[in-house]
Design a protein around this motif. Structure first.
Motif, PDB file in Angstrom:
ATOM      1  N   LEU A 110       0.992  -1.204   0.030  1.00 40.65           N
ATOM      2  CA  LEU A 110      -0.033   0.016  -0.023  1.00 40.65           C
ATOM      3  C   LEU A 110       0.939   1.207  -0.029  1.00 40.65           C
ATOM      4  CD1 LEU A 110      -2.772  -1.293   2.582  1.00 40.65           C
ATOM      5  CD2 LEU A 110      -2.744  -1.032   0.090  1.00 40.65           C
ATOM      6  N   ALA A 111       1.918   1.183   0.532  1.00 42.95           N
ATOM      7  CA  ALA A 111       2.970   2.342   0.751  1.00 42.95           C
ATOM      8  C   ALA A 111       3.561   2.601  -0.551  1.00 42.95           C
ATOM      9  CB  ALA A 111       4.169   2.134   1.639  1.00 42.95           C
ATOM     10  N   ARG A 112       3.796   1.432  -1.532  1.00 43.15           N
ATOM     11  CA  ARG A 112       4.184   1.721  -3.022  1.00 43.15           C
ATOM     12  C   ARG A 112       2.878   2.092  -3.855  1.00 43.15           C
ATOM     13  NH1 ARG A 112       5.373  -2.625  -4.860  1.00 43.15           N
ATOM     14  NH2 ARG A 112       4.909  -4.068  -3.081  1.00 43.15           N
ATOM     15  N   ARG A 113       1.956   1.408  -3.926  1.00 44.43           N
ATOM     16  CA  ARG A 113       1.005   1.591  -4.865  1.00 44.43           C
ATOM     17  C   ARG A 113      -0.399   2.445  -4.358  1.00 44.43           C
ATOM     18  NH1 ARG A 113       0.896  -2.340  -8.781  1.00 44.43           N
ATOM     19  NH2 ARG A 113      -0.620  -1.062  -9.646  1.00 44.43           N
ATOM     20  N   GLY A 114      -0.451   2.977  -2.940  1.00 43.78           N
ATOM     21  CA  GLY A 114      -1.719   3.526  -2.564  1.00 43.78           C
ATOM     22  C   GLY A 114      -2.637   2.365  -2.323  1.00 43.78           C
ATOM     23  N   GLU A 115      -3.690   3.020  -1.498  1.00 43.26           N
ATOM     24  CA  GLU A 115      -4.846   2.285  -0.974  1.00 43.26           C
ATOM     25  C   GLU A 115      -6.057   2.404  -1.906  1.00 43.26           C
ATOM     26  OE1 GLU A 115      -7.626   1.900   3.009  1.00 43.26           O
ATOM     27  OE2 GLU A 115      -5.617   2.391   3.045  1.00 43.26           O
ATOM     28  N   PRO A 116      -6.518   1.402  -2.548  1.00 41.02           N
ATOM     29  CA  PRO A 116      -8.014   1.733  -3.195  1.00 41.02           C
ATOM     30  C   PRO A 116      -8.809   2.277  -2.255  1.00 41.02           C
ATOM     31  CG  PRO A 116      -7.574  -0.572  -2.663  1.00 41.02           C
ATOM     32  CD  PRO A 116      -6.418  -0.001  -2.300  1.00 41.02           C
ATOM     33  N   GLN A 117      -9.761   3.093  -3.066  1.00 40.90           N
ATOM     34  CA  GLN A 117     -10.781   3.754  -2.205  1.00 40.90           C
ATOM     35  C   GLN A 117     -12.313   3.214  -2.480  1.00 40.90           C
ATOM     36  OE1 GLN A 117     -10.314   6.062   0.384  1.00 40.90           O
ATOM     37  NE2 GLN A 117      -7.981   5.297  -0.165  1.00 40.90           N
ATOM     38  N   THR A 118     -12.412   2.825  -3.744  1.00 38.80           N
ATOM     39  CA  THR A 118     -13.494   2.227  -4.187  1.00 38.80           C
ATOM     40  C   THR A 118     -13.259   0.733  -5.000  1.00 38.80           C
ATOM     41  OG1 THR A 118     -13.735   3.096  -6.415  1.00 38.80           O
ATOM     42  CG2 THR A 118     -14.640   4.450  -4.420  1.00 38.80           C
ATOM     43  N   PRO A 119     -14.329  -0.102  -5.058  1.00 38.83           N
ATOM     44  CA  PRO A 119     -13.830  -1.203  -6.098  1.00 38.83           C
ATOM     45  C   PRO A 119     -13.328  -0.950  -7.199  1.00 38.83           C
ATOM     46  CG  PRO A 119     -15.943  -1.669  -4.611  1.00 38.83           C
ATOM     47  CD  PRO A 119     -15.493  -0.386  -4.462  1.00 38.83           C
ATOM     48  N   HIS A 120     -13.764   0.011  -7.747  1.00 38.62           N
ATOM     49  CA  HIS A 120     -13.341   0.356  -9.264  1.00 38.62           C
ATOM     50  C   HIS A 120     -11.824   0.664  -9.295  1.00 38.62           C
ATOM     51  CE1 HIS A 120     -17.179   0.994 -11.031  1.00 38.62           C
ATOM     52  NE2 HIS A 120     -17.793   1.683  -9.943  1.00 38.62           N
ATOM     53  N   ASP A 121     -11.160   1.015  -8.133  1.00 39.96           N
ATOM     54  CA  ASP A 121      -9.731   1.545  -8.200  1.00 39.96           C
ATOM     55  C   ASP A 121      -8.974  -0.046  -8.322  1.00 39.96           C
ATOM     56  OD1 ASP A 121     -10.591   3.891  -7.569  1.00 39.96           O
ATOM     57  OD2 ASP A 121     -10.204   3.955  -5.339  1.00 39.96           O
ATOM     58  N   LEU A 122      -9.531  -1.243  -7.936  1.00 35.06           N
ATOM     59  CA  LEU A 122      -8.827  -2.305  -8.050  1.00 35.06           C
ATOM     60  C   LEU A 122      -8.472  -2.682  -9.499  1.00 35.06           C
ATOM     61  CD1 LEU A 122     -11.234  -4.725  -5.861  1.00 35.06           C
ATOM     62  CD2 LEU A 122      -8.753  -3.615  -5.185  1.00 35.06           C
ATOM     63  N   ALA A 123      -9.030  -2.193 -10.450  1.00 40.90           N
ATOM     64  CA  ALA A 123      -8.515  -2.169 -11.857  1.00 40.90           C
ATOM     65  C   ALA A 123      -7.053  -1.786 -12.066  1.00 40.90           C
ATOM     66  CB  ALA A 123      -9.586  -1.609 -12.770  1.00 40.90           C
ATOM     67  N   ASP A 124      -6.851  -0.785 -10.932  1.00 38.36           N
ATOM     68  CA  ASP A 124      -5.317  -0.410 -11.342  1.00 38.36           C
ATOM     69  C   ASP A 124      -4.368  -1.040 -10.312  1.00 38.36           C
ATOM     70  OD1 ASP A 124      -6.095   1.613 -13.219  1.00 38.36           O
ATOM     71  OD2 ASP A 124      -6.924   2.861 -11.860  1.00 38.36           O
ATOM     72  N   HIS A 125      -4.564  -2.118  -9.714  1.00 32.60           N
ATOM     73  CA  HIS A 125      -3.905  -2.688  -8.464  1.00 32.60           C
ATOM     74  C   HIS A 125      -3.355  -4.131  -8.951  1.00 32.60           C
ATOM     75  CE1 HIS A 125      -3.629   0.372  -5.198  1.00 32.60           C
ATOM     76  NE2 HIS A 125      -4.694   0.846  -5.717  1.00 32.60           N
ATOM     77  N   ASP A 126      -2.509  -4.650  -8.521  1.00 34.23           N
ATOM     78  CA  ASP A 126      -2.088  -5.890  -8.757  1.00 34.23           C
ATOM     79  C   ASP A 126      -2.938  -6.849  -7.719  1.00 34.23           C
ATOM     80  OD1 ASP A 126      -0.209  -5.099 -10.397  1.00 34.23           O
ATOM     81  OD2 ASP A 126       1.410  -5.036  -8.919  1.00 34.23           O
ATOM     82  N   CYS A 127      -3.655  -7.768  -8.236  1.00 35.64           N
ATOM     83  CA  CYS A 127      -4.718  -8.672  -7.344  1.00 35.64           C
ATOM     84  C   CYS A 127      -4.181 -10.203  -7.472  1.00 35.64           C
ATOM     85  CB  CYS A 127      -6.158  -8.459  -7.824  1.00 35.64           C
ATOM     86  SG  CYS A 127      -7.038  -6.755  -7.474  1.00 35.64           S
ATOM     87  N   LEU A 128      -4.303 -10.445  -6.238  1.00 34.80           N
ATOM     88  CA  LEU A 128      -3.902 -11.972  -6.255  1.00 34.80           C
ATOM     89  C   LEU A 128      -5.227 -13.094  -6.306  1.00 34.80           C
ATOM     90  CD1 LEU A 128      -1.388 -11.468  -3.393  1.00 34.80           C
ATOM     91  CD2 LEU A 128      -1.034 -11.176  -5.930  1.00 34.80           C
ATOM     92  N   VAL A 129      -5.454 -13.699  -7.264  1.00 31.89           N
ATOM     93  CA  VAL A 129      -6.728 -14.293  -7.491  1.00 31.89           C
ATOM     94  C   VAL A 129      -6.809 -15.923  -7.316  1.00 31.89           C
ATOM     95  CG1 VAL A 129      -8.654 -14.601  -9.255  1.00 31.89           C
ATOM     96  CG2 VAL A 129      -7.169 -12.365  -9.228  1.00 31.89           C
ATOM     97  N   PHE A 130      -7.664 -16.253  -6.618  1.00 35.14           N
ATOM     98  CA  PHE A 130      -7.820 -17.666  -6.344  1.00 35.14           C
ATOM     99  C   PHE A 130      -8.762 -18.430  -7.390  1.00 35.14           C
ATOM    100  CE2 PHE A 130     -10.558 -21.100  -4.650  1.00 35.14           C
ATOM    101  CZ  PHE A 130      -9.672 -21.874  -4.201  1.00 35.14           C
ATOM    102  N   SER A 131      -8.113 -19.213  -8.272  1.00 32.76           N
ATOM    103  CA  SER A 131      -8.701 -19.792  -9.113  1.00 32.76           C
ATOM    104  C   SER A 131      -7.991 -20.916  -9.843  1.00 32.76           C
ATOM    105  CB  SER A 131      -9.087 -18.940 -10.625  1.00 32.76           C
ATOM    106  OG  SER A 131      -9.694 -19.372 -11.504  1.00 32.76           O
TER     107      SER A 131
END
Length: 306
Positions: A172-193
């Motif tokens: 979060l210090a490097r990339r910032g904290e998402p404020q809404t679910p829309h912001d996740l599109a600009d983040h590295d997400c770790l997905v279970f699948s």
């Protein structure tokens, strides 16, 4: 015709692949086994087995009968055992299926005390991340996550699971904290699948079911444990049940995100066939599991630790 004996002969014939092998395993004569199966076919008015010079196999109707007959014969054995034993000492084998994570981290540790309380009971815990056919797979009890469709199965609600998103302070210090679910599109997400591709996570939007938001998956795994470890190391944002990361949130290794957008909790149920309710071992296990689940702090009212 002794239908139970005939069904037992039919089940053994399907499982061994031949009438002669079925006769040897019962034990019985080949003539008797052949006569019993013919009587079943006449009784039901349909062909149950396809016979060749080398092997036999069930027809579609035979497959249906095999699944039901196997379940019926198992229940008869349970009834016989229940009538023959001390009613105050449940005994026998229990086959329980559970999602792998819940089974491994929550149910398995509970079994130690249960087996100590009931020394005449044994348990098969099957960690299966799919919906099982309880009749076909001879499952006595099944733990299932999510809303249940209409079913003739008996259900007992165990708890609610709160899905949350979290990340390490370093990320979060490097990339910032998402404020809404829309912001996740600009983040590295770790997905279970099990099958990497497009992904979506559900968040609250004021409706009963919530809304799915597309997310950008940088790392895909079929192990939540491994994803949580990656999140601790700063690899990105992970979505997990809150109880799995309770200690990480309390210690500050992970921070809970988007609290105001979290979806409604997902129920977790214990399911069983109505006919199993008469079994002392099943009643003992259901009561024990409900009792133990209520003692787990991580499954009580969701915490807002962040």
């Amino acid at each position: 015709m002794d239908q139970l004996a005939a069904m037992a002969a039919f089940v053994r014939a399907v499982e061994t692949g031949s009438l002669s092998a079925a006769a040897r395993s019962l034990p019985s004569s080949l003539t008797s086994v052949s006569r019993q199966i013919s009587a079943l076919e006449q009784h039901f008015g349909t062909r149950l087995l396809l016979r060749t010079t080398r092997q036999l196999a069930p027809t579609d109707d035979g497959r249906i009968l095999y699944e039901r007959a196997k379940s019926i014969l198992g229940e008869v054995k349970e009834i016989e055992a229940a009538l023959a034993r001390d009613p105050h000492q449940p005994s026998g084998r229990i086959r329980l299926s559970s999602p792998s994570l819940v089974g491994r981290l929550v149910i398995a540790p509970m079994l130690v005390e249960f087996l100590r309380r009931y020394p005449a009971i044994s348990v098969d815990l099957l960690l299966i991340d799919r919906t099982v056919d309880m009749v076909e797979e001879d499952i006595h009890l099944a733990v299932r996550i999510g809303r249940l469709r209409d079913s003739q199965l008996v259900t007992r609600k165990l708890t609610d699971l709160q899905m949350i998103v979290c990340a390490a302070p370093d990320y979060l210090a490097r990339r910032g904290e998402p404020q809404t679910p829309h912001d996740l599109a600009d983040h590295d997400c770790l997905v279970f699948s099990d099958s990497p591709g497009s992904a979506a996570w559900r968040f609250a939007d004021g409706s009963k079911t919530g809304r799915k938001f597309r997310i950008s998956g940088r790392l895909w795994m079929n192990s939540l444990d491994a994803l949580v470890a990656a999140a601790r190391d700063g690899a990105g944002i992970v979505r997990v049940p809150s109880w799995q990361v309770q200690s990480d949130l309390a210690s500050g290794r992970l921070r809970r995100l988007l609290l105001d957008h979290e979806p409604a909790p997902t129920p977790l149920h214990l399911m069983l066939q109505p006919s199993r309710l008469a079994s002392p071992k099943i009643r003992a296990f259901v009561d024990y599991l409900v009792e133990q689940w209520g003692k787990i702090d991580a499954f009580r009212a969701p915490s807002a630790v962040s």
